[in-house]
Design a protein around this motif. Structure first.
Motif, mmCIF file in Angstrom:
data_model
loop_
_atom_site.group_PDB
_atom_site.id
_atom_site.type_symbol
_atom_site.label_atom_id
_atom_site.label_comp_id
_atom_site.label_asym_id
_atom_site.label_seq_id
_atom_site.Cartn_x
_atom_site.Cartn_y
_atom_site.Cartn_z
ATOM 1 N N GLU A 741 0.815 -1.205 0.000
ATOM 2 C CA GLU A 741 0.000 0.000 0.000
ATOM 3 C C GLU A 741 0.854 1.263 0.000
ATOM 4 O OE1 GLU A 741 -0.483 -2.638 1.720
ATOM 5 O OE2 GLU A 741 -2.593 -3.253 1.647
ATOM 6 N N VAL A 744 2.113 1.788 -3.530
ATOM 7 C CA VAL A 744 1.056 2.260 -4.433
ATOM 8 C C VAL A 744 0.761 3.733 -4.171
ATOM 9 C CG1 VAL A 744 -1.388 1.992 -5.023
ATOM 10 C CG2 VAL A 744 0.049 -0.033 -4.751
ATOM 11 N N ASP A 751 -4.662 4.426 -7.362
ATOM 12 C CA ASP A 751 -5.026 3.065 -6.959
ATOM 13 C C ASP A 751 -5.070 2.902 -5.440
ATOM 14 O OD1 ASP A 751 -5.458 1.491 -9.366
ATOM 15 O OD2 ASP A 751 -3.373 1.971 -9.833
ATOM 16 N N TYR A 752 -4.939 3.986 -4.705
ATOM 17 C CA TYR A 752 -5.114 3.932 -3.246
ATOM 18 C C TYR A 752 -6.252 4.881 -2.896
ATOM 19 C CZ TYR A 752 -4.030 3.701 1.711
ATOM 20 O OH TYR A 752 -4.099 3.481 3.075
ATOM 21 N N LEU A 770 -6.566 -0.404 -1.128
ATOM 22 C CA LEU A 770 -6.191 -0.539 -2.527
ATOM 23 C C LEU A 770 -7.437 -0.559 -3.414
ATOM 24 C CD1 LEU A 770 -3.368 -3.232 -2.280
ATOM 25 C CD2 LEU A 770 -3.088 -0.762 -2.568
ATOM 26 N N MET A 774 -6.209 -3.662 -7.856
ATOM 27 C CA MET A 774 -5.070 -4.110 -7.066
ATOM 28 C C MET A 774 -5.422 -5.294 -6.173
ATOM 29 S SD MET A 774 -2.345 -2.454 -7.738
ATOM 30 C CE MET A 774 -1.812 -0.983 -8.614
ATOM 31 N N LYS A 775 -6.701 -5.502 -5.917
ATOM 32 C CA LYS A 775 -7.142 -6.591 -5.040
ATOM 33 C C LYS A 775 -7.395 -7.882 -5.799
ATOM 34 C CE LYS A 775 -9.350 -3.557 -1.643
ATOM 35 N NZ LYS A 775 -10.631 -3.184 -0.996
#
Length: 1026
Positions: A741, A744, A751-752, A770, A774-775
């Protein structure tokens, strides 16, 4: 139209005793000269005599046409109806000059007489539409518009128009002519048959537009025709002779012909209106030297070759682009009896003519320096020989053996032999390159002599003239021009190179070498020297001058990108070698100040802080080329253990106290790590590998071949994630204990996702997570993060292998043929040519040239922006450049002849410059004030000087032998030569054929030149009772 039936064809053959098509097409070839050419009248040949010269043509009285003729008449009527040429529609009187300034259009169709093919064409002047009411008010017995135009004096002697417009002053007419250029209508019977058919078609349709038939060979421009109106008819007749009796060379003789032809029954006869134009030709410009100085090919002074500075293209015509000046002196409105012009005396003095007009005849394809330069360079693109074939034995023979096994070459280069850099000087680079090439070629065999070669190499590589140490040499920092600058726009549109770049200079030098020094062999020789120089600079860490720093500029040509790529390799290799030197020192203080500053900027304040503690600074560039060789003192595993980073692939909180950050650049604002709250640091990362457009295209093809399967997509993602993995490893090394995280948040903030939430205590806090992509389980980012180790950039495998890339570039340069090289550099040459013509045009300020230059830029940007343009399109661009150069050269020639720079009065100078500008853009220019105006006096002086020069040069016997009466008469007036052309238009209105007939317009045009005499008559008659 279908072919006639068999019985129709038989009837046609009876009318044509020599057979259908053969009777028309059996014309002899055009004679090469006028010798023995008989006098030709239209449509028949008759005995001498004024009336016989223009015999009356029977209209529809040669007998009824057979079926072939009927079909021809029917087809003519059909075409006239389709074109709506039926009836009479009177237009407004023609404005002065409308024949030249107006727009002419034409429509064509095909018709057949038996199986003989004709084309029928309608020529008409486009005029603004008039009131529709005017057509209704036209009287039924009104004279047709074309008959009224015969008497119009506003457009006599138009400078640019169809010959029938010049001869008869018509605004609209139809022409029937053989379709094939080699076909001709020769015999009198066939001429009369065609004219009879035309007359019937005009009568049946009521068409009042004149209709002409072209007879005899087309080069003779012989036409006969007819125009019909209500109770009136005009016959258009013509005479064309090679030689004319002396009594018809003057006005009085032509008046006799005209009066005899119209046979006016009234006494006294109505006055005849006369318009006269004499044309004088000036060909002798000897008293004015052509201002363009030819280049001195042998000159070589201070960086000049051929009398031209390197980097500058030549410009101008090598010969006078203006071959002749035509002065037309016109008497537009004369009446019979006012002037005398006979075989003894003439009142027609050109200096006293009320109207003067001038036109210039341009030299056909004048030799121009810039056009020749570009054309000759373009010719190289079509050669197929390699450099070795052109020069003989390969100059890269020794290197070629090593290139045969590229892996052996690369392994050898990864272990370079130490070079005593401190003993080398940049000034000996040229000499080293020459020694290599001289091993295989003697000096006497070289296409380029040493002086020229040294001068060019010093121009291309100015750093070779300095005596500074080689290791201190840097490339010139050529910043990219502003996006709104002219140079930026041109090289960006043409995909060439900046005008101060090495590539641009190389293109101009090769262009000059090709034209002045050795041609194709000279180009091959210079290119080999250039490639050797590139190899030398790579091996000795010497940056290439004239190239912008940074990655290759994809807006430039591929060769420029390759040189930039090589420079990037040299920069990396030089930084790595300097890093090795630094690593051998005990402290940073042993390094040079400039280098330490550059490295300090690269590694950031955190590393400078470490160096203050006595640590040795090591750049990531300082390590070996091998992908398997790492830090010299400790292995990866040992150092990881020492730093406490081996455990926890995800960089978790385990043993945080033992972690030691590395490769920090600077702190990222107020961001902190999510786990431990430590400040987040931006790491020192590797720069992405620079790529040229061909490498990008190659990479795209490889990725596309992987397909769309899951396995292919996964492999494609891994290939594209090398840079991502490197950045993750650098981030882990700079931020011990970080999470994905954290990475990112720095690398891809979008993307955060953060949102405000209320905790258990009721406080509003920010909570982040995220993004959805991203997950996704096992996505590329998660896999790369789990794989990444905490390794600083200086110890990672290199993303960009400068040794391999440099060798690829050098190999690419070495295998280029001269044709390939010319295609690479042609955009630069065209770019330079356009810049040159823009420079020269700014001095002359010619509006038409500005327009053509804009067209060249627009056309070139479309053609050159894509690889491998067609030769035909490139030739069109070069032809446009040549035409611009010729126009500017003509402007300068005319300014020199008219002495615009010598005018003391500003007003006269402006008038002359305007006059010269009009001469370039208009077919004919009126001289203000005729012979009494400023321009008229200059023109008069030009003729006077030419006459004096001719009189001094001509031998006395030739002067005595002037056989022609006209020449003897003119020799008494020394200011002007005998007129090259004499044109007269005679007009009157008389009743024909009887005194009580309607008075109708009569017109006769005459032109007499040295080898040609033509009479074109339009004679109207009242057909009501005849």
């Amino acid at each position: 139209m279908n072919k006639p039936a068999e019985e129709d064809l038989e009837g046609t053959l009876k009318l044509f005793p020599h057979g259908g098509r053969g009777a028309f097409s059996g014309a002899p070839k055009t004679p090469k000269s006028g010798a023995g050419l008989p006098s030709v009248h239209a449509p028949c040949r008759s005995p001498c005599g004024s009336r016989a010269l223009l015999p009356s043509i029977p209209s529809g009285r040669t007998g009824a046409p057979q079926d072939g003729g009927r079909q021809f008449i029917s087809r003519v009527e059909e075409v006239l109806n389709d074109w709506k040429l039926i009836g009479n529609c009177l237009g407004r009187p023609l404005e002065k000059g409308i024949f030249t300034s107006g727009t002419w259009e034409e429509k064509s169709d095909e018709i057949f007489f038996a199986d003989f093919k004709f084309s029928i064409t309608h020529h008409y002047l486009v005029l603004e539409s008039t009131d529709t009411e005017g057509k209704d008010e036209v009287s039924e017995d009104a004279v047709p518009q074309s008959m009224q135009d015969l008497l119009c004096m506003n457009n006599d002697f138009p400078p640019r128009a169809h010959c029938l417009v010049r001869w008869y002053g018509l605004r609209e007419f139809v022409v029937i002519a053989p379709a094939a250029h080699s076909d001709a209508v020769l015999s009198e019977s066939k001429c009369n048959l065609l004219l009879s058919s035309v007359s019937i078609a005009l009568g049946n349709t009521g068409c009042q537009v004149p209709l002409f038939v072209q007879i005899h060979h087309k080069w003779r421009r012989m036409y006969v025709g007819e125009c019909q109106g209500p109770g009136v008819r005009t016959d258009f007749e013509m005479v064309h002779l090679r030689k004319v009796p002396n009594q018809y060379t003057h006005l009085s003789g032509l008046l006799d012909i005209f009066k005899s032809k119209i046979g006016c029954p009234l006494t006294p006869s109505p006055p005849v209106s006369i318009a006269i134009r004499f044309t004088y030709v000036l060909q002798d410009w000897q008293q004015y030297f052509w201002p363009q100085q030819p280049p001195d090919i042998d000159a070589l002074v201070g960086g000049e070759v051929g009398g031209l500075e390197f980097g500058k293209l030549p410009f101008g015509a090598c010969e006078d682009p203006i071959s002749e000046l035509h002065l037309a002196t016109t008497w537009p409105h004369l009446t019979e009896g006012i002037i005398v012009d006979n075989d003894v005396y003439s009142d027609l003095d050109p200096t006293q003519a009320p109207h003067w007009s001038v036109r210039v005849r341009k030299a056909d394809n004048p030799q121009c320096l810039l056009g020749d330069f570009v054309t000759e360079f373009f010719k190289i693109c079509r050669r197929k020989e390699s450099t070795d074939e052109i020069l003989g034995r390969s100059t890269f023979e020794e290197e070629g053996r090593e290139m045969a096994d590229i892996t052996h070459a690369l392994s050898k280069l990864t272990e370079p032999t130490p070079v005593p850099i401190h003993k080398l000087s940049v000034s000996n680079m040229v000499h080293t390159a020459k020694k290599k090439i001289r091993k295989h070629r003697g000096a006497e065999e070289s296409p380029l002599n040493n002086d020229v070669l040294n001068a060019i190499l010093l121009f291309l590589f100015p750093d070779a003239a300095s005596e500074k140490p080689l290791e201190r040499t840097t490339s010139t920092d050529h910043s990219t021009p502003p996006s709104d600058s002219e140079d930026y726009n041109l090289y960006n549109q043409f995909k060439s190179a900046p005008s101060d770049s090495l590539t641009y200079k190389l293109a101009l030098c090769l262009c000059m070498i090709n034209f002045y020094h050795g041609g194709l062999k000279g180009v091959a020789h210079l290119w080999q020297e250039f490639v050797l120089e590139m190899r030398f600079r790579w091996e000795n860490n010497c940056l290439i001058p004239g190239l912008a720093s940074g990655a290759p500029d994809l807006r430039c040509c591929l060769l420029h990108q390759k040189l930039q790529m090589l420079n990037c390799c040299i920069e990396r290799k030089k930084a790595r070698d300097e890093g090795k030197k630094i690593s051998t020192s005990d402290t940073v203080t042993s390094t040079r100040p400039g280098d330490s500053g550059r490295i300090g900027d690269q590694l950031g304040p955190d590393h400078l802080k470490d160096t203050e503690k006595g640590e040795v600074v090591k750049s990531w560039d300082s390590w070996s080329d091998s992908e398997e060789e790492f830090f010299e003192c400790l292995s990866d595993t040992e150092e990881l253990k020492g730093n406490g980073q081996e455990s926890g692939k995800k960089g978790g909180p385990k043993d945080v106290a033992n972690l030691k950050p590395e490769g920090r650049l600077y702190q990222h604002g107020k961001l902190t790590l999510l786990h431990n709250g430590e400040p987040l640091y931006i790491p020192v990362t590797q720069e992405p590998a620079p790529m040229t457009e061909d490498l990008l295209e190659e990479q795209s093809e490889v990725l596309a071949k992987l397909g769309t399967s899951a396995e292919g997509a996964h492999l494609r993602a891994r290939m594209q994630s090398a840079c991502l993995l490197s950045d993750m490893e650098s981030f882990k090394a700079a931020n011990p204990g970080c999470l994905l995280e954290d990475f990112v948040r720095w690398y891809s903030p979008r993307d955060y996702i953060e949102e405000e939430v209320t905790d258990d205590k009721g406080n509003v806090v920010l909570k982040g997570e995220l993004s959805a992509r991203m997950k996704i389980p096992s996505n590329m980012w998660v896999e790369a993060w789990e794989t990444a180790k905490p390794i600083p950039a200086r110890r990672q495998r290199r993303l960009f292998d400068d040794t391999r890339e440099a060798e690829k570039v050098l190999h690419y340069l070495a295998i280029q043929k001269p044709a390939d090289l010319a295609r690479h550099l042609l955009p630069c040459v065209i770019h330079a040519a356009v810049v040159k013509v823009k420079e020269e045009e700014s001095l002359e300020n010619i509006s038409s040239v500005k327009k053509i230059i804009r067209q060249i830029i627009s056309h070139s940007s479309k053609v050159l922006h894509f690889p491998n343009p067609e030769d035909k399109k490139l030739e069109e661009i070069i032809h446009q450049i040549i035409s611009v150069e010729a126009i500017i050269a003509r402007a300068r020639s005319l300014k020199a002849k008219f002495g615009t720079e010598k005018c003391e009065q500003e007003e006269e100078k402006e008038d002359l410059e305007r006059f010269v500008s009009c001469l370039l853009e208009q077919p004919e220019v009126l001289v203000t004030g005729a012979g009494r105006g400023h321009a008229g006096r200059i023109i008069h002086k030009l003729f006077v000087n030419a006459q004096r020069a001719a009189a001094m040069a001509a031998p006395e016997e030739e002067v005595k032998r002037t056989g022609c009466l006209e020449e003897r008469r003119q020799n008494s007036v020394s200011d002007f030569p005998p007129p090259a052309g004499r044109e007269l238009i005679l007009r009157t209105t008389v009743p024909r054929p009887a005194p009580y007939s309607k008075a109708l317009p009569q017109r006769m045009y005459s032109v007499l030149t040295k080898e040609d005499f033509r009479l074109a008559g339009a004679f109207s008659s009242d057909a009501s009772f005849f």
